[in-house]
Structures are given as structure tokens and as C-alpha cells.
Design an enzyme around this catalytic site. Structure first.
Site, PDB file in Angstrom:
ATOM      1  CG  LEU A 125      -1.869  -1.164   1.380  1.00 16.31           C
ATOM      2  CD1 LEU A 125      -2.345  -1.288   2.807  1.00 16.31           C
ATOM      3  CD2 LEU A 125      -3.027  -0.992   0.439  1.00 16.31           C
ATOM      4  CG  ASN A 145     -11.369   2.519   8.638  1.00 19.58           C
ATOM      5  OD1 ASN A 145     -10.537   1.872   9.264  1.00 19.58           O
ATOM      6  ND2 ASN A 145     -12.614   2.115   8.479  1.00 19.58           N
ATOM      7  CG  ASP A 186     -15.615   0.686   8.663  1.00 15.39           C
ATOM      8  OD1 ASP A 186     -14.761  -0.175   8.895  1.00 15.39           O
ATOM      9  OD2 ASP A 186     -16.216   1.316   9.553  1.00 15.39           O
ATOM     10  CE  LYS A 205     -13.765   2.056  12.359  1.00 16.84           C
ATOM     11  NZ  LYS A 205     -14.466   0.839  12.112  1.00 16.84           N
ATOM     12  CE1 TYR A 246       6.090   6.975   5.507  1.00 20.18           C
ATOM     13  CE2 TYR A 246       4.850   5.286   6.673  1.00 20.18           C
ATOM     14  CZ  TYR A 246       5.695   6.384   6.691  1.00 20.18           C
ATOM     15  OH  TYR A 246       6.130   6.898   7.883  1.00 20.18           O
ATOM     16  CG  ASP A 275      -9.460  -0.896   6.905  1.00 21.47           C
ATOM     17  OD1 ASP A 275      -9.461  -0.947   8.135  1.00 21.47           O
ATOM     18  OD2 ASP A 275      -9.568  -1.898   6.165  1.00 21.47           O
ATOM     19  CB  THR A 316     -17.475   1.969  15.846  1.00 24.47           C
ATOM     20  OG1 THR A 316     -18.161   2.686  16.842  1.00 24.47           O
ATOM     21  CG2 THR A 316     -17.181   2.937  14.704  1.00 24.47           C
TER      22      THR A 316
HETATM   23 CL1  LIG Z   1      -1.744   1.317   5.359  1.00 24.63          CL
HETATM   24  C1  LIG Z   1      -0.716   2.563   5.899  1.00 24.63           C
HETATM   25  C2  LIG Z   1       0.003   3.433   5.138  1.00 24.63           C
HETATM   26  N1  LIG Z   1       0.683   4.253   5.967  1.00 24.63           N
HETATM   27  C3  LIG Z   1       0.374   3.882   7.241  1.00 24.63           C
HETATM   28  C4  LIG Z   1       0.771   4.387   8.497  1.00 24.63           C
HETATM   29  N2  LIG Z   1       1.647   5.429   8.513  1.00 24.63           N
HETATM   30  C5  LIG Z   1       2.242   6.013   9.624  1.00 24.63           C
HETATM   31  C6  LIG Z   1       3.085   7.076   9.395  1.00 24.63           C
HETATM   32  C7  LIG Z   1       3.712   7.726  10.457  1.00 24.63           C
HETATM   33  C8  LIG Z   1       3.499   7.324  11.773  1.00 24.63           C
HETATM   34  N3  LIG Z   1       4.152   7.957  12.832  1.00 24.63           N
HETATM   35  C9  LIG Z   1       4.571   9.338  12.593  1.00 24.63           C
HETATM   36  C10 LIG Z   1       5.476   9.834  13.725  1.00 24.63           C
HETATM   37  O1  LIG Z   1       4.855   9.608  14.978  1.00 24.63           O
HETATM   38  C11 LIG Z   1       4.608   8.237  15.241  1.00 24.63           C
HETATM   39  C12 LIG Z   1       3.657   7.663  14.199  1.00 24.63           C
HETATM   40  C13 LIG Z   1       2.629   6.243  11.993  1.00 24.63           C
HETATM   41  C14 LIG Z   1       2.006   5.602  10.937  1.00 24.63           C
HETATM   42  N4  LIG Z   1       0.272   3.824   9.622  1.00 24.63           N
HETATM   43  C15 LIG Z   1      -0.601   2.793   9.539  1.00 24.63           C
HETATM   44  C16 LIG Z   1      -1.119   2.255  10.781  1.00 24.63           C
HETATM   45  C17 LIG Z   1      -0.860   2.900  11.949  1.00 24.63           C
HETATM   46  C18 LIG Z   1      -1.362   2.398  13.125  1.00 24.63           C
HETATM   47  C19 LIG Z   1      -2.135   1.262  13.106  1.00 24.63           C
HETATM   48  N5  LIG Z   1      -2.394   0.628  11.957  1.00 24.63           N
HETATM   49  C20 LIG Z   1      -1.907   1.119  10.813  1.00 24.63           C
HETATM   50  C21 LIG Z   1      -1.004   2.262   8.337  1.00 24.63           C
HETATM   51  N6  LIG Z   1      -0.505   2.831   7.210  1.00 24.63           N
END
Ligand SMILES: Clc1cnc2c(Nc3ccc(N4CCOCC4)cc3)nc(-c3cccnc3)cn12
Length: 272
Positions: free
Chosen positions: A90, A141, A136, A138, A92, A154, A172
């Protein structure tokens, strides 16, 4: 580059830290070796998917999300599998989860909220033009790109509109629209309802019909008793009320959202 790549395998990627944990598997930061681009690798365990008979749903998520190309829809570059897991490659989203940002600041300022809602409405209107209903929407997502742009992610619960008649339980309670609770089927208007719930939550810091118990939440949703605090501007209040109409026919559609005076007040038109 990544969009053109059709065949993916684990040798294409260098996998880094976990970005988050989901109920079917984790999401990792990864780097595609040739382009040096960052991607997100969503790993799903086949046995977990089988447990809840979600293989067909995953197949749909892949079908749907890979065909959608919009700046506010998280891109899906490809997928591959081994005999234990399915891997989704996916886009980023460098800004992380919108949910975390909202929790941190409690409430969004009106210009930021208006820009998010405009991006959401334009992404959903694009999805609907492809006959896809997300179902969905929210904060969990929704992700944020590295330049702060909103990305819907999602699509696990999304359906192609013709199947939307089936009332499947999804997500939810807070985001369920009245017609979802009545189970009398629904069309694209359910995504519009969720935009209303989100707008309220962006500006107030919690969803409008939140209650302690499930039945109370249902009741609040059904009679759509809306209490909007005074610090919310008239323009925002007007839009919230027009989105959270109990009768789906009376609800604004996504194009009308993008033309609403409160949106036009805060969002530069070329973004619409
Ligand atoms: Cl699909 C997808 C594509 N990009 C992301 C992504 N990107 C992302 C970028 C940066 C930071 N940080 C930035 C600095 O502070 C700490 C967090 C976290 C997630 N997180 C999740 C995700 C995050 C949490 C739970 N389940 C999925 C899924 N993603």
C-alpha cells in the site's frame, strides 16, 4: 514506477518497523528496492481470515482499492502471498493516523476540519462515481499523507454499489446511520451520514450520538437528537444538520457538501 509494477514478491522489499497492529495482522513500513520508495506492507494471516470467512472480503478490498486512483484515497500498488499470509503493498501515509492527530489536539480548528471534509467529500464522490461505497468511514480508517493530505484507507468493508442492498453489520456503532440500524438497505447516502458524524467529531472532539450503552447509542441515532455546542460556527452547524438528516433523501449529497458556504469559506476552490 510503483503504479506500473504488476508482479510483487517479498524480494522487492526491505521490511522495516511495524506501523501498527491490526486484528488480522500488522502493517509494516517497507522500502521498494529499485525505486527506493517507502510503502506500507499490510500482512494478513490466512488462518485468521478463514476463521471469520473474510477471504472474499479481502479479495474485494484488493479489487476495489487497486482500481481507485485519487489523491485522497490510499493507493494499493499490488499484493502477493505465501501459504500462511497475504501481503498488501500500500501507499505509505507519512503523517500517520488522523485518529491519533485528533486525540492529540482534542478538536480541529474549523479551517483544518473544512479542508479534511472537502478532501473526504471529493474522495467519496470519486469512489461513488466508480460505484464503490466505503461504508466504514471513521477516524481510524483515515490516514494523513506526508504533506498533511487526507487519505481514506481500509476498504475492507466497501462494497460495489449493486451489492450494497445487503445489510451487513460493519464497524463501530457511532457511525451507523439510521437506515443502517433499520436494516432497510442503503445506497451511497451512508457515506454522507458518516461525513456528518466525522465533521461533528472533528469540531466537538466526540461523536454526536455517543452513549454509554449500545441501545442508548441506537436510540440517539434513531431519533437523531443533535446537540451542537455554541462554539461551533453557524456555517459548520448548518452543514452538520444537513448531513445528519435522519431521512437519507433529505441529506445533502457530496457535490452539495463541496459547494456549502462553510466549505467555500475555508477551502481554496482549486482543491475542490
Ligand atoms: Cl496502510 C498505511 C500506510 N501508511 C500507514 C501508516 N503510517 C504512519 C506514518 C507515520 C506514523 N508515525 C509518525 C510519527 O509519529 C509516530 C507515528 C505512523 C504511521 N500507519 C498505519 C497504521 C498505523 C497504526 C495502526 N495501523 C496502521 C497504516 N498505514
Amino acid at each position: 514506477i510503483l503504479d506500473q509494477k504488476t508482479q510483487w514478491s517479498k524480494n522487492d522489499l526491505i521490511v522495516g518497523r511495524a506501523l501498527g497492529k491490526g486484528q488480522f495482522g500488522n502493517v509494516y513500513l517497507a522500502k521498494e528496492k529499485k525505486s527506493k520508495e517507502f510503502v506500507a506492507l499490510k500482512v494478513l494471516f490466512k488462518n485468521k481470515l478463514r476463521e471469520i470467512d473474510a477471504e472474499h472480503q479481502l479479495k474485494r478490498e484488493v479489487e476495489v482499492q487497486s482500481q481507485l486512483k485519487h489523491k485522497n484515497v490510499l493507493g494499493m500498488y499490488g499484493h502477493y502471498q505465501d501459504n500462511v499470509r497475504v501481503y498488501l503493498v500500500l501507499e505509505y501515509a507519512g503523517g500517520g493516523e488522523l485518529f491519533k492527530q485528533l486525540c492529540k489536539v482534542k478538536r480541529f480548528e474549523e479551517p483544518l476540519a473544512a479542508n479534511y471534509i472537502a478532501s473526504l467529500a471529493s474522495a467519496l464522490s470519486y469512489c461513488h462515481s466508480k460505484n464503490v461505497i466505503h461504508r466504514d468511514i471513521k477516524p481510524e480508517n483515515i490516514l494523513i499523507g506526508k504533506n498533511g493530505e487526507l487519505k481514506i484507507a481500509d476498504f475492507g468493508w466497501s462494497v460495489l454499489a449493486e451489492e450494497a442492498r445487503r445489510t451487513t453489520f460493519c464497524g463501530t456503532l457511532d457511525y451507523l446511520s439510521p437506515e443502517m440500524i433499520d436494516g432497510d438497505g442503503y445506497g451511497q447516502t451512508i457515506d454522507v451520514w458518516s461525513v456528518g458524524i466525522l465533521l461533528y467529531e472533528f469540531l466537538v472532539g466526540k461523536p454526536p450520538f455517543e452513549a454509554r450503552g449500545t441501545s442508548q447509542t441506537y436510540k440517539n441515532i434513531q431519533n437523531a437528537q443533535l446537540r451542537i455546542p455554541n462554539y461551533v460556527s453557524h456555517g459548520a452547524k448548518d452543514l452538520i444538520k444537513k448531513l445528519l438528516k435522519k431521512d437519507p433523501e433529505k441529506r445533502l449529497n457530496l457535490h452539495q457538501v463541496l459547494k456549502h458556504k462553510w466549505i467555500l469559506e475555508h477551502v481554496d476552490p482549486d482543491k475542490l
